[in-house]
Design a protein around this motif. Structure first.
Motif, PDB file in Angstrom:
ATOM      1  N   GLU A 271      -4.807  -2.244  -5.330  1.00  0.00           N
ATOM      2  CA  GLU A 271      -4.076  -3.103  -4.390  1.00  0.00           C
ATOM      3  C   GLU A 271      -4.956  -4.263  -3.909  1.00  0.00           C
ATOM      4  O   GLU A 271      -4.522  -5.417  -3.855  1.00  0.00           O
ATOM      5  CB  GLU A 271      -3.625  -2.248  -3.199  1.00  0.00           C
ATOM      6  CG  GLU A 271      -2.934  -3.008  -2.093  1.00  0.00           C
ATOM      7  CD  GLU A 271      -2.583  -2.102  -0.917  1.00  0.00           C
ATOM      8  OE1 GLU A 271      -2.563  -2.602   0.225  1.00  0.00           O
ATOM      9  OE2 GLU A 271      -2.322  -0.890  -1.133  1.00  0.00           O
ATOM     10  N   ALA A 300       1.821  -7.861  -8.394  1.00  0.00           N
ATOM     11  CA  ALA A 300       2.001  -6.865  -9.454  1.00  0.00           C
ATOM     12  C   ALA A 300       1.415  -7.401 -10.752  1.00  0.00           C
ATOM     13  O   ALA A 300       1.454  -8.609 -11.013  1.00  0.00           O
ATOM     14  CB  ALA A 300       3.483  -6.534  -9.644  1.00  0.00           C
ATOM     15  N   GLY A 315       7.067  -3.719  -7.349  1.00  0.00           N
ATOM     16  CA  GLY A 315       6.188  -4.242  -6.307  1.00  0.00           C
ATOM     17  C   GLY A 315       6.602  -3.810  -4.914  1.00  0.00           C
ATOM     18  O   GLY A 315       7.683  -3.260  -4.726  1.00  0.00           O
ATOM     19  N   PRO A 316       5.689  -4.030  -3.965  1.00  0.00           N
ATOM     20  CA  PRO A 316       4.381  -4.659  -4.154  1.00  0.00           C
ATOM     21  C   PRO A 316       3.336  -3.648  -4.682  1.00  0.00           C
ATOM     22  O   PRO A 316       3.579  -2.448  -4.713  1.00  0.00           O
ATOM     23  CB  PRO A 316       4.013  -5.113  -2.733  1.00  0.00           C
ATOM     24  CG  PRO A 316       4.686  -4.094  -1.842  1.00  0.00           C
ATOM     25  CD  PRO A 316       5.966  -3.723  -2.544  1.00  0.00           C
ATOM     26  N   VAL A 318       1.704  -3.010  -7.720  1.00  0.00           N
ATOM     27  CA  VAL A 318       2.016  -2.222  -8.916  1.00  0.00           C
ATOM     28  C   VAL A 318       1.184  -2.746 -10.084  1.00  0.00           C
ATOM     29  O   VAL A 318       1.026  -3.959 -10.246  1.00  0.00           O
ATOM     30  CB  VAL A 318       3.518  -2.301  -9.252  1.00  0.00           C
ATOM     31  CG1 VAL A 318       3.808  -1.701 -10.621  1.00  0.00           C
ATOM     32  CG2 VAL A 318       4.343  -1.597  -8.183  1.00  0.00           C
ATOM     33  N   ARG A 331      12.682   1.800  -9.610  1.00  0.00           N
ATOM     34  CA  ARG A 331      12.000   1.171  -8.462  1.00  0.00           C
ATOM     35  C   ARG A 331      10.551   1.638  -8.439  1.00  0.00           C
ATOM     36  O   ARG A 331      10.275   2.845  -8.356  1.00  0.00           O
ATOM     37  CB  ARG A 331      12.712   1.591  -7.163  1.00  0.00           C
ATOM     38  CG  ARG A 331      12.085   1.024  -5.895  1.00  0.00           C
ATOM     39  CD  ARG A 331      12.447  -0.443  -5.718  1.00  0.00           C
ATOM     40  NE  ARG A 331      11.897  -0.982  -4.481  1.00  0.00           N
ATOM     41  CZ  ARG A 331      10.705  -1.584  -4.379  1.00  0.00           C
ATOM     42  NH1 ARG A 331       9.916  -1.671  -5.432  1.00  0.00           N
ATOM     43  NH2 ARG A 331      10.310  -2.093  -3.234  1.00  0.00           N
ATOM     44  N   SER A 333       6.677   0.966  -6.586  1.00  0.00           N
ATOM     45  CA  SER A 333       5.844   0.289  -5.589  1.00  0.00           C
ATOM     46  C   SER A 333       4.570   1.098  -5.373  1.00  0.00           C
ATOM     47  O   SER A 333       4.581   2.324  -5.506  1.00  0.00           O
ATOM     48  CB  SER A 333       6.603   0.123  -4.257  1.00  0.00           C
ATOM     49  OG  SER A 333       6.766   1.366  -3.622  1.00  0.00           O
ATOM     50  N   THR A 350       6.341   5.837  -6.048  1.00  0.00           N
ATOM     51  CA  THR A 350       5.544   5.148  -5.031  1.00  0.00           C
ATOM     52  C   THR A 350       4.306   5.972  -4.689  1.00  0.00           C
ATOM     53  O   THR A 350       4.332   7.205  -4.764  1.00  0.00           O
ATOM     54  CB  THR A 350       6.388   4.849  -3.759  1.00  0.00           C
ATOM     55  OG1 THR A 350       5.615   4.032  -2.875  1.00  0.00           O
ATOM     56  CG2 THR A 350       6.786   6.120  -3.023  1.00  0.00           C
TER      57      THR A 350
END
Length: 414
Positions: A271, A300, A315-316, A318, A331, A333, A350
């Motif tokens: 990140e 990403a 994202g965010p 990724v 999805r 993230s 996630t």
């Protein structure tokens, strides 16, 4: 800087016995080659070294087998147009001992300065600014430091520096009582005098051993069993004894810094590097509006070979690796998706790392609460794990080659 002055950089990459906390991910790949923000962990310090003026050579020192690094070293040398060389230690020698063992090779280019970086450090690596500060100080070495919370400081090397001159006055590794909230970042620049300082450690040890041999044979035996004669640590054997002697100085970074000890921290560092790309390498960041390509929000990275359905939302934070297939309505993230993973329709991921060749079924959920420091705060799937349709995996570590056909939480699945 004069053109005749050359700089070399040394990056300590450790070895297989050092990556145990990084399992199950280190079963497949040496920890330094694990991708953060789509690039191998060691790539980030290497690319930072590229910014050092008059850099002649980068050396990677570790005790992994040479074949494990050969392909990467060859490709990064070509990419950066800069010689990168892997030097294999015959055994662990400590950070200073490893440097000293290869001193003749490191000094081949007669460098005026030597950078020493630890591979498992995540930061912005302000190396040119460090070098400028080091020259102003006029000492033997300068170390990168950062202020952290008083509660976390004792997990690292704490130090006291002169607020005016930035001289290192006191250094202690992981103290039991609070010393300072200023800590060692594991990034250094030295003059070649560092080799004399390490040599002095060996000479002193020899002298002490000779005294003990004369006075008490048993004491020598126990001492030699505890510390191999050629194992020299930079922190305990060099930094602590030379503090306060006008030889070592500090350069404080105001940027981010983390140590990458666990898979959970690799997610946090991915990140941080993605956020840094926004300023340093915006071309590496993906974009998309949901029409011709998937909607991307925040930072990403998507490998060019990955196939992502336009209806997916990414994202965010990724990172998607090579040959990944992401289905409709997925999805993603806060996750790292490794090579050859398939994520089927409407799956949700996630705060997780999905291992190589894994498969996530339709409407499956792979997630965690996102506490990077907690043992199960990040869900990690090892290589070739299958999560079947509609199965929920929460706060789990799953070893390679498992099939999950029922939902699980807060478990380590062997």
């Amino acid at each position: 800087m004069e053109n005749s002055e050359k700089v070399v950089a040394v990056i300590m990459v450790g070895g297989p016995t050092k990556g145990t906390r990084f399992r199950p991910l280190s079963f497949n790949i040496p920890k330094p080659l694990f991708p953060l923000a789509g690039q191998p962990m060691v790539h980030h310090p290497i690319s930072a070294c590229k910014r050092i003026p008059n850099l002649a050579q980068i050396y990677l020192i570790g005790f992994y087998e040479e074949r494990e690094f050969a392909l990467y070293v060859s490709s990064i040398s070509n990419e950066l147009k800069l010689p990168v060389r892997y030097l294999k230690e015959d055994k662990p020698r400590g950070s200073a001992g490893g440097l000293y063992y290869f001193r003749d090779i490191i000094m081949e280019d007669s460098p005026s300065h030597i950078f020493l970086l630890n591979c498992d450090v995540c930061c912005s690596f302000p190396l040119p600014a460090m070098l400028d500060a080091h020259k102003r100080y006029g000492g033997m070495g300068t170390m990168l430091v950062i202020k952290v919370s008083a509660e976390s400081a004792n997990q690292f090397g704490e130090l006291v520096a002169d607020p005016t001159t930035n001289e290192l006055l006191h250094y202690t590794e992981k103290p039991e009582t609070f010393v300072s909230n200023l800590i060692n970042c594991g990034v250094y620049v030295f003059t070649p005098d560092i080799f004399t300082a390490i040599d002095d450690v060996y000479i002193n040890r020899e002298g002490i051993a000779n005294l003990r041999r004369l006075s008490n044979f048993e004491t020598l035996q126990s001492a030699s069993r505890n510390i191999p004669a050629d194992f020299v640590r930079l922190d305990q054997n060099i930094l602590s004894p030379l503090a306060g002697k006008k030889q070592l100085y500090t350069y404080e970074t105001m940027d981010f810094w983390e140590q990458i000890k666990t898979p959970g921290m690799s997610l946090k560092c991915s990140e941080l590097y993605l956020a840094q790309f926004r300023y340093t390498s915006p071309d590496l960041l993906a974009s998309g509006d949901g029409i011709k390509s998937a909607t991307v929000s925040g930072n990403a990275y998507i490998h060019p070979s990955a196939k992502v359905h336009p209806s997916a939302k990414i994202g965010p934070n990724v990172s998607i690796s090579a040959n990944v297939r992401v289905g409709a309505g997925v999805r993603l993230s806060g996750c790292i998706i490794l090579d050859d993973v398939e994520i089927m329709e409407n799956a949700f991921v996630t705060n997780s790392i999905i291992g190589w060749k894994s498969s996530l079924g339709r409407w499956s959920h792979v997630q965690a609460d996102g506490n990077y420091n907690a043992r199960l705060g990040t869900t990690i799937l090892g290589e070739a794990v299958t999560v079947e349709d509609e199965v929920v995996v929460f706060n789990c570590i799953v070893l390679p080659n498992k099939t999950l056909n029922v939902s699980v939480q807060e478990e380590i699945i062997l």
